[in-house]
Design a protein around this motif. Structure first.
Motif, PDB file in Angstrom:
ATOM      1  N   SER A 152       0.805  -1.264  -0.040  1.00 33.99           N
ATOM      2  CA  SER A 152      -0.048   0.150   0.003  1.00 33.99           C
ATOM      3  C   SER A 152       1.030   1.223   0.012  1.00 33.99           C
ATOM      4  O   SER A 152       1.223   1.704   1.016  1.00 33.99           O
ATOM      5  CB  SER A 152      -0.951   0.135   1.461  1.00 33.99           C
ATOM      6  OG  SER A 152      -1.594   0.878   1.446  1.00 33.99           O
ATOM      7  N   ILE A 153       1.173   1.692  -1.187  1.00 34.26           N
ATOM      8  CA  ILE A 153       2.023   2.898  -1.197  1.00 34.26           C
ATOM      9  C   ILE A 153       1.324   4.327  -0.835  1.00 34.26           C
ATOM     10  O   ILE A 153       2.151   5.062  -0.445  1.00 34.26           O
ATOM     11  CB  ILE A 153       2.706   3.160  -2.476  1.00 34.26           C
ATOM     12  CG1 ILE A 153       1.377   3.582  -3.674  1.00 34.26           C
ATOM     13  CG2 ILE A 153       3.558   1.893  -3.027  1.00 34.26           C
ATOM     14  CD1 ILE A 153       1.895   3.654  -5.086  1.00 34.26           C
ATOM     15  N   GLU A 160       9.459   9.872  -1.264  1.00 33.72           N
ATOM     16  CA  GLU A 160      10.401  10.672  -1.669  1.00 33.72           C
ATOM     17  C   GLU A 160      11.792   9.766  -2.238  1.00 33.72           C
ATOM     18  O   GLU A 160      12.584   9.843  -3.234  1.00 33.72           O
ATOM     19  CB  GLU A 160      11.002  11.848  -0.975  1.00 33.72           C
ATOM     20  CG  GLU A 160      12.506  12.391  -1.531  1.00 33.72           C
ATOM     21  CD  GLU A 160      12.109  13.120  -2.868  1.00 33.72           C
ATOM     22  OE1 GLU A 160      13.136  13.411  -3.657  1.00 33.72           O
ATOM     23  OE2 GLU A 160      10.969  13.508  -3.126  1.00 33.72           O
ATOM     24  N   PRO A 161      12.299   8.804  -1.266  1.00 33.93           N
ATOM     25  CA  PRO A 161      13.224   7.710  -1.559  1.00 33.93           C
ATOM     26  C   PRO A 161      13.036   6.768  -2.576  1.00 33.93           C
ATOM     27  O   PRO A 161      13.884   5.985  -2.923  1.00 33.93           O
ATOM     28  CB  PRO A 161      13.634   7.149  -0.199  1.00 33.93           C
ATOM     29  CG  PRO A 161      12.612   7.785   0.803  1.00 33.93           C
ATOM     30  CD  PRO A 161      11.653   8.407  -0.071  1.00 33.93           C
ATOM     31  N   TYR A 162      12.055   6.717  -3.385  1.00 36.76           N
ATOM     32  CA  TYR A 162      11.357   5.555  -3.905  1.00 36.76           C
ATOM     33  C   TYR A 162      11.009   6.011  -5.455  1.00 36.76           C
ATOM     34  O   TYR A 162      10.279   7.032  -5.558  1.00 36.76           O
ATOM     35  CB  TYR A 162      10.297   4.775  -3.488  1.00 36.76           C
ATOM     36  CG  TYR A 162      10.686   4.388  -1.836  1.00 36.76           C
ATOM     37  CD1 TYR A 162      11.842   3.603  -1.637  1.00 36.76           C
ATOM     38  CD2 TYR A 162      10.091   4.901  -0.941  1.00 36.76           C
ATOM     39  CE1 TYR A 162      12.154   3.107  -0.480  1.00 36.76           C
ATOM     40  CE2 TYR A 162      10.215   4.499   0.349  1.00 36.76           C
ATOM     41  CZ  TYR A 162      11.192   3.596   0.539  1.00 36.76           C
ATOM     42  OH  TYR A 162      11.666   3.278   2.015  1.00 36.76           O
ATOM     43  N   HIS A 163      11.033   5.152  -6.326  1.00 34.03           N
ATOM     44  CA  HIS A 163      10.429   5.192  -7.586  1.00 34.03           C
ATOM     45  C   HIS A 163       9.175   4.269  -7.344  1.00 34.03           C
ATOM     46  O   HIS A 163       9.264   3.217  -6.544  1.00 34.03           O
ATOM     47  CB  HIS A 163      11.206   4.356  -8.693  1.00 34.03           C
ATOM     48  CG  HIS A 163      12.261   5.008  -9.321  1.00 34.03           C
ATOM     49  ND1 HIS A 163      12.268   6.046  -9.942  1.00 34.03           N
ATOM     50  CD2 HIS A 163      13.582   4.594  -9.143  1.00 34.03           C
ATOM     51  CE1 HIS A 163      13.317   6.568 -10.453  1.00 34.03           C
ATOM     52  NE2 HIS A 163      14.323   5.543  -9.987  1.00 34.03           N
ATOM     53  N   THR A 282      18.069   5.234  -5.741  1.00 38.06           N
ATOM     54  CA  THR A 282      19.811   4.873  -5.604  1.00 38.06           C
ATOM     55  C   THR A 282      20.019   3.624  -5.961  1.00 38.06           C
ATOM     56  O   THR A 282      21.355   3.299  -6.228  1.00 38.06           O
ATOM     57  CB  THR A 282      20.107   5.259  -4.195  1.00 38.06           C
ATOM     58  OG1 THR A 282      19.410   4.196  -3.127  1.00 38.06           O
ATOM     59  CG2 THR A 282      19.905   6.757  -3.915  1.00 38.06           C
ATOM     60  N   ARG A 283      18.981   2.538  -6.178  1.00 38.93           N
ATOM     61  CA  ARG A 283      19.672   1.247  -6.862  1.00 38.93           C
ATOM     62  C   ARG A 283      18.752   0.811  -7.860  1.00 38.93           C
ATOM     63  O   ARG A 283      17.494   0.526  -7.523  1.00 38.93           O
ATOM     64  CB  ARG A 283      19.477   0.263  -5.644  1.00 38.93           C
ATOM     65  CG  ARG A 283      19.832  -0.956  -5.797  1.00 38.93           C
ATOM     66  CD  ARG A 283      19.917  -2.165  -4.908  1.00 38.93           C
ATOM     67  NE  ARG A 283      20.522  -1.626  -3.574  1.00 38.93           N
ATOM     68  CZ  ARG A 283      20.219  -1.414  -2.405  1.00 38.93           C
ATOM     69  NH1 ARG A 283      18.698  -1.330  -2.294  1.00 38.93           N
ATOM     70  NH2 ARG A 283      21.060  -0.954  -1.457  1.00 38.93           N
ATOM     71  N   PRO A 284      19.124   0.998  -9.026  1.00 42.86           N
ATOM     72  CA  PRO A 284      18.363   0.575 -10.216  1.00 42.86           C
ATOM     73  C   PRO A 284      17.902  -0.905 -10.289  1.00 42.86           C
ATOM     74  O   PRO A 284      18.753  -1.773  -9.632  1.00 42.86           O
ATOM     75  CB  PRO A 284      19.440   0.858 -11.365  1.00 42.86           C
ATOM     76  CG  PRO A 284      20.185   1.827 -10.914  1.00 42.86           C
ATOM     77  CD  PRO A 284      20.554   1.527  -9.361  1.00 42.86           C
TER      78      PRO A 284
END
Length: 302
Positions: A152-153, A160-163, A282-284
């Protein structure tokens, strides 16, 4: 004699099953109520079974109806996916391993069929699934022990830290017994709900999210049951022992002991449940993880 069934009939049947009322299905499909009734009757005649029990306030699936519903949803999803996915970008034949964390509700009510479809197209991909809370998902992403999370986004403290990618939206409504004073209303206010014994689900950040409902309501509800068991909540609602606000994704119009549960619209605009994927900026994603997330987007938004 072979049976002739149209996609339109199947769509009308699914709408009736999901709304619990032919009248609501007609509004959802932008057709007359008689069109819904006719489609369902024709399906019942061809199948030789009753798909719905006709109740005083709506309809409920019979055992045969529940079985047919599972197949009907699969058919509609498969057609929608086939029509929307560009064939030039078809996602097939990947291989590798993905580690995915998912919430209790997404694992139980959203992902199984999608995972099965992905595995059929990509038999050489291994997917390790972990059942984690939202806090645990964020910790696992920070440590790099999972590739992505599905939950549940709308409950994330910060995006902010995420795609992020929303895969589904599910309205939240009041679950209530038909025998309850609010049970047969077209809509209710949060203030009315706050005066009722309240049953709260303690999974997927539901407690923190539910507490936000009452921030501007003078009366705060009395939480008479706090549980991680969705079936317990259904059972207590069905027996008229309390009410709850949950999403349509996990709604069923009956409890395990066969008691009817109504879902009533809330006037105050309780936010929809937003289920989706998120991973660290920060981690593709690895190639295979990117393949999986693109498949989920195609399959769930088609």
């Amino acid at each position: 004699m072979s049976k002739k069934v149209t996609l339109k009939q199947i769509r009308y049947f699914v709408s009736a099953a999901q709304t619990g009322r032919f009248s609501q299905a007609a509004l959802q499909e932008h057709v007359s109520q008689s069109a819904i009734t006719s489609a369902v009757l024709d399906l019942e005649q061809q199948l030789g079974v009753s798909l719905f029990d006709r109740l005083q306030h709506g309809v409920a699936l019979t055992e045969a109806g529940r079985l047919f519903y599972r197949h009907a949803v699969f058919i509609l999803d498969s057609v929608a996916e086939a029509m929307s996915m560009p064939l030039s970008e078809a996602i097939l034949g990947s291989e590798g391993k993905i580690v995915v964390a998912a919430s209790y509700t997404m694992l139980g009510y959203f992902l199984p069929e999608l995972i099965a479809r992905f595995k059929r197209a990509n038999p050489n991909v291994t997917i390790d699934l972990l059942d984690l809370s939202l806090v645990e998902m964020e910790e696992a992403l920070a440590k790099g022990t999972i590739d992505m999370a599905i939950g549940s986004i709308s409950n994330l403290p910060s995006r902010e830290p995420y795609h992020t990618q929303v895969l589904m939206r599910s309205p939240r409504r009041l679950w209530v017994s038909p025998t309850h004073p609010l049970g047969n209303r077209d809509s209710v206010s949060l203030e009315e709900v706050a005066n009722c014994p309240y049953l709260i689900l303690t999974i997927d950040g539901a407690v923190e999210f539910t507490n936000k409902f009452w921030e501007n309501i003078p009366t705060k509800p009395d939480y008479v049951l706090q549980t991680s068991s969705l079936e317990s909540v259904r059972g207590f609602v069905g027996q008229g022992l309390g009410v709850t606000i949950l999403s349509d994704m996990v709604y069923r119009p009956w409890s395990l002991d066969g008691k009817k549960i109504n879902a009533v619209r809330i006037e105050d605009g309780v936010p929809d449940l937003e289920g989706g994927i998120f991973w660290l900026k920060t981690r593709p994603l690895t190639k295979v993880a990117d393949t999986f997330q693109r498949f989920l987007i195609y399959a769930s938004t088609s």
